[in-house]
Each structure stands twice: as C-alpha cells, then as structure tokens.
Motif scaffolding. Structure first.
Motif, PDB file in Angstrom:
ATOM      1  N   CYS B 108       0.848  -1.183   0.000  1.00 53.98           N
ATOM      2  CA  CYS B 108       0.000   0.000   0.000  1.00 53.98           C
ATOM      3  C   CYS B 108       0.890   1.241   0.000  1.00 53.98           C
ATOM      4  O   CYS B 108       1.801   1.340   0.815  1.00 53.98           O
ATOM      5  CB  CYS B 108      -0.886  -0.022   1.231  1.00 53.98           C
ATOM      6  SG  CYS B 108      -1.823   1.466   1.474  1.00 53.98           S
ATOM      7  N   CYS B 111       0.124   3.115   3.636  1.00 54.66           N
ATOM      8  CA  CYS B 111       0.521   2.593   4.940  1.00 54.66           C
ATOM      9  C   CYS B 111       1.522   1.447   4.836  1.00 54.66           C
ATOM     10  O   CYS B 111       1.894   0.893   5.870  1.00 54.66           O
ATOM     11  CB  CYS B 111      -0.695   2.131   5.713  1.00 54.66           C
ATOM     12  SG  CYS B 111      -1.417   0.627   5.084  1.00 54.66           S
ATOM     13  N   SER B 113       1.301  -1.669   4.162  1.00 52.58           N
ATOM     14  CA  SER B 113       0.940  -3.078   4.363  1.00 52.58           C
ATOM     15  C   SER B 113       0.638  -3.707   2.998  1.00 52.58           C
ATOM     16  O   SER B 113       0.389  -3.017   2.023  1.00 52.58           O
ATOM     17  CB  SER B 113      -0.252  -3.192   5.303  1.00 52.58           C
ATOM     18  OG  SER B 113      -1.395  -2.686   4.692  1.00 52.58           O
ATOM     19  N   CYS B 142      -5.977  -2.252   0.064  1.00 50.54           N
ATOM     20  CA  CYS B 142      -5.211  -2.412   1.295  1.00 50.54           C
ATOM     21  C   CYS B 142      -6.163  -2.838   2.404  1.00 50.54           C
ATOM     22  O   CYS B 142      -7.119  -2.127   2.692  1.00 50.54           O
ATOM     23  CB  CYS B 142      -4.530  -1.095   1.669  1.00 50.54           C
ATOM     24  SG  CYS B 142      -3.786  -1.131   3.300  1.00 50.54           S
ATOM     25  N   CYS B 145      -5.597   0.146   5.700  1.00 52.49           N
ATOM     26  CA  CYS B 145      -6.070   1.537   5.672  1.00 52.49           C
ATOM     27  C   CYS B 145      -7.110   1.771   4.589  1.00 52.49           C
ATOM     28  O   CYS B 145      -7.588   2.881   4.419  1.00 52.49           O
ATOM     29  CB  CYS B 145      -4.897   2.489   5.489  1.00 52.49           C
ATOM     30  SG  CYS B 145      -4.255   2.529   3.817  1.00 52.49           S
TER      31      CYS B 145
HETATM   32 ZN   LIG Z   1      -2.804   0.864   3.390  1.00 55.64          ZN
END
Ligand SMILES: [Zn+2]
Ligand SMILES: [Zn+2]
Ligand SMILES: [Zn+2]
Ligand SMILES: [Zn+2]
Lengths: 216, 585
Positions: B108, B111, B113, B142, B145
């Motif tokens: 992502c 963020c 991840s 994602c 987020c």
């Molecule tokens: Zn994210």
C-alpha cells in the motif's frame, strides 16, 4: 456466566462496575427488547437497569457483553458483537460520582445497522454509524460519535467525546484518512452490507442460538 | 553499551590482526601478535566499541580457531525471494527486472501493508457458495487503511498478472502504449522532426500538443534512446547539433572523453576531431521542460483538495517515481525482495553460517556459533547470589549494580562454563587496576583452574548428584566470608565459578582536585561519558587436548602425535561490565 438485568441501579460503590455474581440472581427487567431473529450465543450477557434493544439479525458471540448499567444500549439490525467485546458505557470515576445513590443515566450507546464490533473491543460511544467496523482491541471512549462506514483499525484508542466523520479510517498511531474508495462507490457500500448479511447467515448456521432464554 | 549490568563482551581482534590474517591461514594457534600479548585491552579506547560483542553475536571459524565477528565475516547472497509470496526469484531475473516482486505482490502506498486483490463483482446469491466467483473487474485493496487502486482510477481485468496489467494503465485508467508502440511513435516523430527546419520550433510544437507532461519512465526511456542514438551515430548525421555547450562539465563531453578511452572507436576518432554530442532538444528526445502551468495545476490542486491530498515524506519516498506530490499520483509499490545470506570467514573463506535454501524454511544448514566453542563467562555479585536460591531472578536480588560503593571491597562471582567436550584449563589475567580516570582495583582470587567437559546432562544427573555442590553448599550455608585466595568457589559438570575481588575507584567530582596524570581529562569539568562505568578487561586463555582432526592435520605442520591427542590453545580478551560506581558524596 450468563447474567440477567438488574432491576435497580447498583448501590454506589467505589467502583460501580456491575458485579456479575450479584446480578445473576436477579430477575430480568422488562426493559429488554429482543427481536426473535437475533442470535444470542450461550455465555453472551446482557445486563443493566437501563433498556437494551436488540434488533433483527443481531449476532452476539459467546462472552460478548452488553451492559446498560450506565445508560441504554440499542443494537441496530445485523450488528455483530464478537467474543469478549463490550458494548455500553462502563463504570468509571466520573459516572461513579453518583447523586443520592443513583447513578445518573448517560446518553447510552446507539449502534447502527450492520456494525461489526470485533474481539475484545470496548465501545462506549454515544453513536456508531451504519456499516462501521470496530476492529479487535479497540477502545472507543464515552460520548464519541462515529460516522457511517468508518473503520477503526485494531488496537486503536479513540479518546472520549471524539467525533469521527463518515468514511474515516483510523489507523496507525492515531492517523486518519478518508476511505475514498468506499465513499465514492455506493456499489461497494452495498457490497459490504451484502457480504455482512451473508456472514450473519453463516454465523446462524455455526453458533447455537440461545435467544429463547432471553425472550421470556 | 546497551545491555543491563552485569554483562560480558567478547573482543574480536580482527582489526588489529587484519594485516596478519591473510598469512595466518594454517596457524591454528591464534597468534595474538607479540606486542598484542603485552598490550592490555582497554575497553575505554574508542576503537574498542567496534571490537566488543556479546557472545551471541559471534561466530567461530573452526579452521582459523578464532572468533568471527560481523566485521570479519563475508556475506554472500544465496537467493532472493519475495517476502510476500515466498517465491524465489532467480538472480538473473534480479539483474533484468530489478529487486521487486513481479508477481502480484504490492504494498500500500499509504501505509505500506501488503495489498490484496479484490473483485468488484457483486457477490452472487448464496445458491452457489463456491469460491470460484472470480469474475468481473478486480482491484488492489489495502486491508488495513482501505486505500485501493480505485482511488487512482485503476481496475484490472484479471486477478493474475497484476504487474503487467498495472504497467499498461496510467492513473485514471488510460492505457499506456507499450514500449514498441512508443518506439514507433518516437521514430515517426523523428522523421517528422528531421523534416522541420529548426529544433526550436520543434519544442513549441511538441509542447502545444502534449497536454500532460510525460511520465518519468517515458522521459527516461526517451532520453536513454536519444543518448544511445547519439553515441552510435556520431555528430555528422546531426546537422543541428549545437556546439556551444561543449565544456568539461557537460555530460556530452564526458561521454566523449570516455569514448576516447574505449578501444573500438579511439583510433578512428583521434584522427578526426571527436564529434561533439548535442543535448536533447525536444520532448521526444527526453527533454523535460518546466512549465508554469504544472505549477498552477499543483496550486489549484492544493486549494481544491487541501493538505490531506498531499503525501507525507515517507509515502513519497516509497514511490518508484519520487517526484509525485499528490495522493492522486500514488501507485501501488511492488514488494521489495529479501535475501538469504550465508557468511564466510574473511580469512579462510570457510562457511560459517548457511541457511537452508528453501525459502519457507528458517533453519540453518551450517551455523558455527561462538557459544559452542568459546567458554561462556558470566558474572554476578556474590552477595546477590546468596540469600534465596529458590528465587529464580537471583541476579538482581538485593544488589544494585548501578550504584557500586566506591572503595569498598565487592566480591563478584565469575562463572566460566565450557561448551567443549573436553575438559579445559582456563587461565585468566587482568590488570590490577582498571584503566581510565577512575582506578578500580581488581583481583582474580583464582586465576587458573579447570572446567569440566560438556558431557551429557544425564550423566551428571544420574551419577554424581551429591558431589556436585560440595564446596559451595557448605559456604553458602555458613557465610560468604569463606572467600579464599587460590580456591575455586564452586564447580559443576561443565562450569566452575571463582571469586573476583573488586574495589571500585573513587570518582573525583570537582576540578582542581587530584586528577590523574592523564592529560586528556585535565580540562574536563565532570565525568567523561561512562567514566563511572566499571568495566574489567580480562584476558582468557584456554588450553585443552582434543582429537586430531583427520582432514585438517597434515603431518609435520603441527606437533601432533598421529592418531592421538593434540594440545590446543586459544586466547581472547573479554570485558566484564560489573556496574556503575556511585559518586562520592
Ligand atoms: Zn494501506
Ligand atoms: Zn572480528
Ligand atoms: Zn511476491
Ligand atoms: Zn577461518
């Protein structure tokens, strides 16, 4: 483990959290209103002197706790409360300062349709909007106003009286962003609700329903 | 010094013996060079910071018979893999495709991840409950987020081959022409431009029809193909080459100089004047022109969508194209690959550690840990060990390591445990006073002793249970006053403890008092950093007899008795951090 509603406000104690041992013996008050289509697992508990409304297709997992000791609790349609999650204003120093032996009722907790409250979360918010997901271990403080289709990611802490607008994602260490994907795509919102409804159907197949005990 | 007191560090002398290492291949006796032997290891020396390691961080080379620290090992990459999909990537592909996963793994951009592929197709009715509902457009999303490629207007037709699909879609959904198509277009433009009279006009033409500036990759590929053509064609075919930008700092003259040295073309070009190269002069050639309209657009964007629409520094940094500024320009970033590495001895190239090649395995095929070859020294205050043997956390029991009483005798218990399968004779040595401003006296009451072999734990448990705690149980039941010079304190199966007598020095708090002769500290107002930390350097020598390694010992190289035992000897410096001295009131 299963507790029933206490008919009278608890006597003022230094820590006025409802004592389960004491409340088990007490009869259920008439303020409990449960839709017959709700799924209330064994060991889920609903307790407190203030009204509790459980709407259609609500799922209360084992050891979920709904507490109306300090104010009413309304669970909208299709709300899921996971294990060890707590919904309801909790006893605290401010509430404990009771007047004349009676704790003044707070605004209570209103949980909107299709809200998911995951494992171990504590929700004391005044209102949680439709389609919001409160992930595991989250603490939502008293008096918060959470909008629709928000996501409070795991282990976040929302301080009391916080207002969170619709489609907000609270993530990281208190970071926020707008879930633009969900906000702009009504089809995705619908999809989320449809998926949630399917999830509830699965729960109904998997979890033995103990709602009869609460229907009176 | 991050460890809590008391701690033990081991010194690797690889830096000091660096010059001797290449020749010392067969020297089984680690030759701490002659002057090295005489020199006392000073834990206060700034250089010592780089030589001291906890035992757990050290490897051991069985060939050199020496500790190997992170400074004296060579790392080699064994294989590359994606941490997200755990697929191995061949190193040839790393060279061509880069160090990012080319499968479906993306992180992502908001963020970091890892993202998942989701379907946009509305879920079917519960009648077909199977998982095969893989239809309809897909998007990367994602799970944390909730950023998704829908935010930048990108959908995928298939749920596999995301990388290839993503490469062809710009933010907003327009299709990027493939490399071949771009080549073709460029050539077309070249032809068209050659027909034009001046390059200057060309710029204006290109600018007027280029509504949006080209992406960074396009600029790069344009520029690189332009330079390639420049290098191959030479200046004669370019009648418009400007001659005014030839100076030594321009890249064209640099590559011209490089050309002079390249063997193929040098002879020919020496005769003619080296053809000057010109710079890119149009967008098709990779010229990026700053336009004020893009600035206006950025300001407009800021006004319209506010601060939330801009990127944070780290978000920007994680992007492949780091010139992006706004959330609408984000691209999902392909997952960076990880490596599995082996370690080799820098001196003899023997493998010291090697992980299993299978990506999903976290085990090691080879791992030569120093803790399996070097005795472990652990220290604690004697008074702390005495009172409650039942309490497991005996180390901190009632003894404050960070407030050592100055000029009071403190006994420390130094336990040496032996990981080897042979009994070992240990000789310890330490300077009688510590170095630095605060002079503490240190006495090892029993500098030479034996430590038993690391035999089977069950042998001890089954046979000699009562014999084990002979001396100490007497003394602990009596009192701690039985500290005697020349005697060991306690002995176990493969460990021996002795007493270390320490008299912490007095910290001089004020200037003008009796400072030691050290010039360095003369003008210091208070303490130098960590001056009050009491660290004791200890030289450890190990002697033991072991079987002659068959493959290793060629006859004549060592004083070996064939087939018999061989005397071995190892030595190293260690540092015991026993605590902090309390300042005198
Ligand atoms: Zn994210
Ligand atoms: Zn080293
Ligand atoms: Zn991957
Ligand atoms: Zn080696």
């Amino acid at each position: 483990m299963s507790a029933t509603l206490t008919p009278t406000p608890p006597t003022p104690k230094p820590r006025p959290t409802p004592s389960k041992r004491a409340s088990t013996a007490l009869p259920r008050p008439p303020a409990l209103n449960i839709d017959p289509s709700a799924l209330i697992a064994q060991h889920a508990s609903l307790a407190g002197p203030h009204p509790i409304l459980v709407a259609a297709n609500v799922v209360l997992h084992p050891h979920a706790k709904i507490s109306s000791v300090h104010g009413k609790v309304l669970l909208g349609e299709g709300v899921c409360v996971a294990e060890r999650a707590v919904v309801g204003v909790q006893g605290g120093p401010e509430v404990g300062a009771s007047i004349g032996g009676v704790t003044p009722p707070t605004a209570g907790v209103v949980v909107g349709n299709g809200v998911v409250i995951e494992t171990g979360a504590v929700v004391e918010a005044e209102e949680v909007g439709e389609g919001t997901v409160v992930e595991g271990g989250v603490r939502v403080g008293r008096g918060c106003d959470i909008g629709r289709f928000c996501t409070i990611t795991a282990a976040s802490v929302i301080p009391p009286d916080t207002e969170i607008p619709d489609f907000t994602v609270v993530y990281g260490n208190g970071l926020r962003r707008v879930d633009t994907t969900l906000k702009e795509r009504t089809d995705l919102q619908e999809m989320r609700l449809v998926m949630h409804a399917k999830q509830i159907e699965v729960y109904k197949k998997l979890i033995p329903n103990n709602v009869g005990k609460w229907m009176g | 010094m991050a460890l809590p007191f008391p701690y033990t560090y081991y010194s690797c002398d690889c830096f000091d013996s660096a010059a001797a290492v290449p020749t010392a291949k067969r020297a089984s006796h680690p030759p701490p060079a002659d002057d090295e032997d005489e020199r006392t290891f000073d834990p206060r020396n700034p250089r010592s910071n780089y030589a001291l390691y906890p035992l757990e961080h050290l490897l051991y080379c069985e060939d050199c018979r020496q500790i190997r620290c992170p400074r004296c090992v060579l790392e080699e990459t064994l294989n590359w893999f994606c941490p997200s999909c755990l697929f191995e990537v061949p190193s040839s592909m790393i060279k061509s495709e880069g160090n990012r996963c080319t499968r479906n793994c993306y992180n992502c951009p908001v963020c970091t991840s890892s993202m998942t592929v989701s379907s946009l197709e509305p879920p079917k009715h519960p009648s077909n409950d199977d998982t095969g509902g893989l239809a309809g457009p897909f998007f990367l999303c994602c799970p944390y987020c909730h950023w998704s490629t829908l935010d930048i207007g990108i959908e995928f037709e298939k749920h596999t081959g995301i990388t290839q699909q993503l490469a062809r879609i710009k933010n907003g959904g327009q299709v990027v022409p493939s490399l071949k198509e771009r080549e073709k277009a460029r050539e077309k433009r070249h032809e068209a431009r050659d027909g034009l009279a001046a390059a200057r006009e060309d710029i204006s033409v290109e600018l007027s029809d280029a509504a949006d500036p080209p992406a960074q990759e396009d600029v790069f590929s344009n520029l690189s193909s332009f330079y390639k053509s420049q290098l191959s064609l030479g200046a004669s075919s370019h009648p418009f080459s400007p001659h005014h930008d030839i100076n030594f700092s321009s890249p064209s003259s640099f590559s011209r100089i490089m050309n002079l040295y390249s063997s193929a073309s040098s002879k020919k070009q020496k005769r003619d004047k080296p053809p000057p190269m010109r710079e890119a002069s149009s967008v098709a050639e990779g010229l990026a022109i700053h336009t004020s309209s893009s600035d206006h657009a950025a300001i407009q964007d800021l006004k319209l969508r506010g601060w939330d629409h801009t990127l944070t520094y780290s978000q920007k940094n994680n992007q492949l194209d780091q010139s992006v500024r706004f959330a609408s320009e984000l691209r999902p970033s392909p997952t960076l690959l990880c490596t599995k590495r082996g370690k080799r001895c820098r001196a003899c190239r023997h493998i010291l550690s090697k992980p299993e090649p299978k990506i999903t395995s976290t085990r090691y095929k080879i791992k030569l840990l120093a803790s399996n070859h070097i005795p472990r020294l652990s220290i604690r205050a004697l008074s702390a060990s005495l009172p409650l043997p039942t309490v497991p956390s005996s180390a901190a029991q009632g003894f404050d390591y960070s407030h050592l009483q100055p000029s009071a005798t403190i006994h420390f218990l130094l336990t040496v445990s032996n990981p080897l399968f042979e009994p070992v004779r240990i000789t310890l040595a330490t300077p009688s006073t510590t170095m630095g401003k605060v002079k503490s006296k240190v006495t090892i009451l029993c500098p030479q002793f034996d430590v038993g072999a690391n035999t089977d734990v069950w042998d001890e448990a089954l046979s000699s249970t009562p014999a084990r705690r002979g001396g100490p149980s007497d003394s602990s039941s009596a009192n701690s006053t039985q500290v005697e010079a020349g005697k060991i304190w306690e002995r176990g199966r493969n460990w021996t403890s002795i007493i270390l007598e320490v008299v912490p020095g007095i910290i001089e708090q004020h200037r003008g008092l009796t400072f030691g002769g050290d010039q360095k500290y003369r003008d210091d107002d208070g303490l130098v950093e960590d001056e009050d930390v009491l660290e004791i350097p200890i030289f450890v020598r190990i002697e033991y007899e072991s079987d002659v390694a068959v493959e290793d010992r060629a006859p004549g190289t060592e004083s070996t008795r064939p087939g018999g035992k061989e005397k071995r000897e190892e030595a190293f410096w260690s540092v015991l951090g026993v605590g902090k001295i309390k300042p005198l009131q």
